[in-house]
Design an enzyme around this catalytic site. Sequence first.
Site, PDB file in Angstrom:
ATOM      1  N   ASP A 309       0.816  -1.218   0.000  1.00 55.96           N
ATOM      2  CA  ASP A 309       0.000   0.000   0.000  1.00 55.96           C
ATOM      3  C   ASP A 309       0.855   1.277   0.000  1.00 55.96           C
ATOM      4  O   ASP A 309       0.318   2.385  -0.003  1.00 55.96           O
ATOM      5  CB  ASP A 309      -0.951   0.011   1.206  1.00 55.96           C
ATOM      6  CG  ASP A 309      -2.099  -0.988   1.032  1.00 55.96           C
ATOM      7  OD1 ASP A 309      -2.308  -1.479  -0.097  1.00 55.96           O
ATOM      8  OD2 ASP A 309      -2.776  -1.279   2.034  1.00 55.96           O
ATOM      9  N   LYS A 410     -11.502   7.118   2.005  1.00 58.31           N
ATOM     10  CA  LYS A 410     -11.536   5.659   2.216  1.00 58.31           C
ATOM     11  C   LYS A 410     -10.575   5.276   3.331  1.00 58.31           C
ATOM     12  O   LYS A 410     -10.869   4.432   4.164  1.00 58.31           O
ATOM     13  CB  LYS A 410     -11.176   4.930   0.925  1.00 58.31           C
ATOM     14  CG  LYS A 410     -11.222   3.415   1.041  1.00 58.31           C
ATOM     15  CD  LYS A 410     -10.929   2.746  -0.290  1.00 58.31           C
ATOM     16  CE  LYS A 410     -11.197   1.248  -0.257  1.00 58.31           C
ATOM     17  NZ  LYS A 410     -10.228   0.466   0.486  1.00 58.31           N
TER      18      LYS A 410
HETATM   19  O1  LIG Z   1      -5.412  -7.476   5.048  1.00 59.80           O
HETATM   20  C1  LIG Z   1      -5.488  -6.264   4.875  1.00 59.80           C
HETATM   21  O2  LIG Z   1      -6.011  -5.507   5.739  1.00 59.80           O
HETATM   22  C2  LIG Z   1      -4.972  -5.674   3.626  1.00 59.80           C
HETATM   23  C3  LIG Z   1      -4.220  -6.420   2.768  1.00 59.80           C
HETATM   24  C4  LIG Z   1      -3.617  -5.903   1.524  1.00 59.80           C
HETATM   25  O3  LIG Z   1      -4.341  -6.406   0.422  1.00 59.80           O
HETATM   26  P1  LIG Z   1      -3.847  -7.641  -0.524  1.00 59.80           P
HETATM   27  O4  LIG Z   1      -3.559  -8.787   0.340  1.00 59.80           O
HETATM   28  O5  LIG Z   1      -5.031  -7.853  -1.424  1.00 59.80           O
HETATM   29  O6  LIG Z   1      -2.630  -7.148  -1.265  1.00 59.80           O
HETATM   30  C5  LIG Z   1      -3.663  -4.384   1.489  1.00 59.80           C
HETATM   31  O7  LIG Z   1      -3.402  -3.922   0.195  1.00 59.80           O
HETATM   32  C6  LIG Z   1      -4.990  -3.843   1.947  1.00 59.80           C
HETATM   33  O8  LIG Z   1      -5.003  -2.447   1.954  1.00 59.80           O
HETATM   34  C7  LIG Z   1      -5.313  -4.275   3.346  1.00 59.80           C
HETATM   35  C1  LIG Z   2      -6.151  -1.954  -1.274  1.00 64.79           C
HETATM   36  C2  LIG Z   2      -6.536  -1.289  -0.209  1.00 64.79           C
HETATM   37  O1  LIG Z   2      -7.597  -1.631   0.587  1.00 64.79           O
HETATM   38  P1  LIG Z   2      -8.670  -2.808   0.445  1.00 64.79           P
HETATM   39  O2  LIG Z   2      -8.058  -3.959  -0.281  1.00 64.79           O
HETATM   40  O3  LIG Z   2      -9.021  -3.160   1.855  1.00 64.79           O
HETATM   41  O4  LIG Z   2      -9.849  -2.224  -0.285  1.00 64.79           O
HETATM   42  C3  LIG Z   2      -5.797  -0.081   0.246  1.00 64.79           C
HETATM   43  O5  LIG Z   2      -6.086   0.418   1.351  1.00 64.79           O
HETATM   44  O6  LIG Z   2      -4.907   0.423  -0.458  1.00 64.79           O
END
Ligand SMILES: O=C(O)C1=C[C@@H](OP(=O)(O)O)[C@@H](O)[C@H](O)C1
Ligand SMILES: C=C(OP(=O)(O)O)C(=O)O
Length: 430
Positions: A309, A410
């Site tokens: 992220d 968000k």
């Molecule tokens: O488990 C989580 O809270 C998250 C996992 C990540 O997603 P991915 O596992 O799809 O990369 C991240 O990008 C997202 O913002 C939050």
């Molecule tokens: C990908 C993200 O969030 P989520 O997957 O929870 O929508 C983010 O916060 O960048």
Amino acid sequence: MDMIVTPTRKLSGEIQALSSKNYTTRYLLVSALAEGTSTILYPAHSEDGEAMRRCIRDLGAIVEEDETKIVITGFGRHPQPAKELNVGNAGAVLRFVMSVAALLPEVRFVNAYPESLGKRPHDDLIVALESMGVTIEHNNGRLPMTIKGGNPRGGKIQVSGNVSSQFLSSLLFVTPLLDEDSEIEVLHDLKSKVVIGQTLEVLQQAGIVIEASDDLMRYRIPGKQKYKAQTYTVQGDYPGSAAILAAAAVTESDVVVHRLMENSKQGERAVVDVLKAMNVPLTHENGIVRVKGNGKLTAGEFDGDEFTDGVLAMVAAAVFAEGTSRFYNVENLRYKECDRITDYLAELRKAGANVEEKRDEIIVHGRPEGVEGGVEIDAHFDHRVIMALTIVGLRSAAPIRIKDAHHVAKSYPIYFDHLKALGAQVEWTE
Ligand SMILES: O=C(O)C1=C[C@@H](OP(=O)(O)O)[C@@H](O)[C@H](O)C1
Ligand SMILES: C=C(OP(=O)(O)O)C(=O)O
């Protein structure tokens, strides 16, 4: 609402990092899955946090909150029937709550963001839940979706980790509550693997016992466990702060961000090392990051999966670096709020950046002299695109206008307030 970002040479001041999105969603969930009363101190106030609050409330948790805390009386193994759940645009909330919904006879998830979350695939979790005896009606692996569960089976469960770590996290949250013991095997690669460390940390804090293999690809989870009600404190958020730190790196700055723990399990903690590797003058001590930017950066090569992220903010910084940077192992950025490779690079190019894409890479030919700007940017419903293009706008020749920049809420509703407090020229406009 649109945002006008006017080039700003200098930033200075101190801010408190906002609270972590990923810890807030997890603490809300484990508090709901406990039977007693839990307290979450310093929860994140953002749309995704609100989405999780709404879902657990609709599933029977009692949620009371004031400015600094949320007090939750959970439903344990027995969520109350909820006809319909709305997760907003929050991928993690949807994926985590899908497994909780599997404890109920029938729950429908609505499609509130057809152009963003509505396009993201959930097939890998659907397949895993189906193998546990849950029936799911879905739109080609996407929302809207109806989950018909009741008493899912444990036992041997397989889940692919190729697209998202959230599917595995989801199963790790629900399997301790099942009657049977479970064994989870992750198939293929596990993307965003570091995030699983946060899930395991929170589960342990909630009194749940899970045996994980060192490579995080296999798990043994005893069934019939109970989540303990606890008090949790949410730490500062690295992914959001990554954008502030990158803004400081591309300007002449003296910017201090508090509440960023050195030993955090957030993968995006790595952005501090990424900026250091790009020769940005900074220190990180006692949870405080201080950037004394001189606007000069050097290109580098980075495994983006370690700070998923934070990649967009680091790419925005690399736009102004001397040389060519490469962010590799980032294919799963394509399955986020937008296609964070093709869509993001299209917006960067509009602003004047010289960038290229491969299936799983972003390549940035740096322009230390700055970019032209003077364009309108499409936010693609993506808070991280909005934050990253703002960084680029600060170092453009002419202002840029980011359409629908309110979607920043968000994860970071006060992003522009923080930047303004640091001296950035950013103004909302209709
Ligand atoms: O488990 C989580 O809270 C998250 C996992 C990540 O997603 P991915 O596992 O799809 O990369 C991240 O990008 C997202 O913002 C939050
Ligand atoms: C990908 C993200 O969030 P989520 O997957 O929870 O929508 C983010 O916060 O960048």
